[in-house]
Design an enzyme around this catalytic site. Sequence first.
Site, PDB file in Angstrom:
ATOM      1  CD  GLU A  33      -2.872   1.117   2.347  1.00  0.00           C
ATOM      2  OE1 GLU A  33      -3.568   2.137   2.452  1.00  0.00           O
ATOM      3  OE2 GLU A  33      -2.764   0.254   3.239  1.00  0.00           O
ATOM      4  CG  ASP A  79       5.578   7.158  -5.661  1.00  0.00           C
ATOM      5  OD1 ASP A  79       4.844   6.193  -5.937  1.00  0.00           O
ATOM      6  OD2 ASP A  79       5.121   8.253  -5.283  1.00  0.00           O
TER       7      ASP A  79
HETATM    8  P1  ITT Z   1       4.345   1.179  -9.499  1.00  0.00           P
HETATM    9  O1  ITT Z   1       3.854   1.822  -8.225  1.00  0.00           O
HETATM   10  O2  ITT Z   1       4.120  -0.294  -9.551  1.00  0.00           O
HETATM   11  O3  ITT Z   1       5.773   1.541  -9.800  1.00  0.00           O
HETATM   12  P2  ITT Z   1       2.442   3.006 -10.735  1.00  0.00           P
HETATM   13  O4  ITT Z   1       2.077   3.311 -12.141  1.00  0.00           O
HETATM   14  O5  ITT Z   1       1.325   2.710  -9.760  1.00  0.00           O
HETATM   15  O6  ITT Z   1       3.504   1.786 -10.734  1.00  0.00           O
HETATM   16  P3  ITT Z   1       3.090   5.423  -9.241  1.00  0.00           P
HETATM   17  O7  ITT Z   1       2.307   5.038  -8.042  1.00  0.00           O
HETATM   18  O8  ITT Z   1       4.456   6.029  -9.043  1.00  0.00           O
HETATM   19  O9  ITT Z   1       3.340   4.185 -10.204  1.00  0.00           O
HETATM   20  O10 ITT Z   1       2.192   6.403 -10.121  1.00  0.00           O
HETATM   21  C1  ITT Z   1       2.768   7.201 -11.060  1.00  0.00           C
HETATM   22  C2  ITT Z   1       1.708   7.702 -12.022  1.00  0.00           C
HETATM   23  O11 ITT Z   1       2.090   9.001 -12.451  1.00  0.00           O
HETATM   24  C3  ITT Z   1       1.661   6.836 -13.262  1.00  0.00           C
HETATM   25  O12 ITT Z   1       0.712   5.799 -13.171  1.00  0.00           O
HETATM   26  C4  ITT Z   1       1.327   7.850 -14.353  1.00  0.00           C
HETATM   27  O13 ITT Z   1      -0.063   8.077 -14.393  1.00  0.00           O
HETATM   28  C5  ITT Z   1       2.008   9.113 -13.839  1.00  0.00           C
HETATM   29  N1  ITT Z   1       3.375   9.219 -14.414  1.00  0.00           N
HETATM   30  C6  ITT Z   1       4.569   9.027 -13.786  1.00  0.00           C
HETATM   31  N2  ITT Z   1       5.601   9.136 -14.626  1.00  0.00           N
HETATM   32  C7  ITT Z   1       5.068   9.410 -15.835  1.00  0.00           C
HETATM   33  C8  ITT Z   1       5.614   9.618 -17.121  1.00  0.00           C
HETATM   34  O14 ITT Z   1       6.902   9.513 -17.350  1.00  0.00           O
HETATM   35  N3  ITT Z   1       4.760   9.883 -18.113  1.00  0.00           N
HETATM   36  C9  ITT Z   1       3.429   9.945 -17.920  1.00  0.00           C
HETATM   37  N4  ITT Z   1       2.840   9.743 -16.749  1.00  0.00           N
HETATM   38  C10 ITT Z   1       3.635   9.465 -15.694  1.00  0.00           C
END
Ligand code: ITT
Length: 194
Positions: A43, A72
């Site tokens: 979480e 993150d």
């Molecule tokens: P993990 O936690 O498993 O790594 P996640 O996608 O849930 O995967 P996050 O909680 O860090 O990761 O959420 C980051 C979100 O922010 C991601 O799902 C995208 O919507 C956005 N994001 C982050 N980096 C990005 C990028 O390079 N380009 C576009 N959107 C991005």
Amino acid sequence: MMISKLVMATNNAHKLREAMEIFGPLGIEIISQREAGADCSPEENGATFDDNALIKAEAVYNIVRLPVIADDSGLCVDALQGRPGVYSARYAPKGEECVRLLDEMKNVPDEKRQAHFACSIAYIDSEMRRCFNGCCTGMIGYEQRGKNGFGYDPVFIYAGRTLAEMKAEEKNNISHRAAALRELYEFLKERQGE
Ligand code: ITT
């Protein structure tokens, strides 16, 4: 000796691919948590990108006991007081985040459309745990453009083009993730020389 292999604590295949593209040429292999046998998704209840990156890295480190990184990241929009921020992944159902954002921004004028992507890369090994940060500043467009990348890339404009209109290599030169990974790389290189 320079570390040559890192386990990445993520369930996001796009992040994994970008980290491989950035670290591969530097001689560091990235393997997924799944490949390393760590099937978990803790979480993410931290208040900051650093907190959440450490939560993810720690969960995988406790299983694999090898050097681990976790990413993150999120989009912080000035006109929305920094939202969606750490809630970027939960802002809308997958694939609908750009639609919702464009709708929230529909009455915001050109000069107030600044935003930045933020990334925290947590690194944990047997000796230390630490976060490295990166940022990419741009603007939110008025429509989705481009098919590359993921998440908010089709609405995030950097130097005239959305990140989704860029080739992987171009995005990896300027992205928040690339900046944070480069900080980590510099740290590992210096530590190795000590
Ligand atoms: P993990 O936690 O498993 O790594 P996640 O996608 O849930 O995967 P996050 O909680 O860090 O990761 O959420 C980051 C979100 O922010 C991601 O799902 C995208 O919507 C956005 N994001 C982050 N980096 C990005 C990028 O390079 N380009 C576009 N959107 C991005």
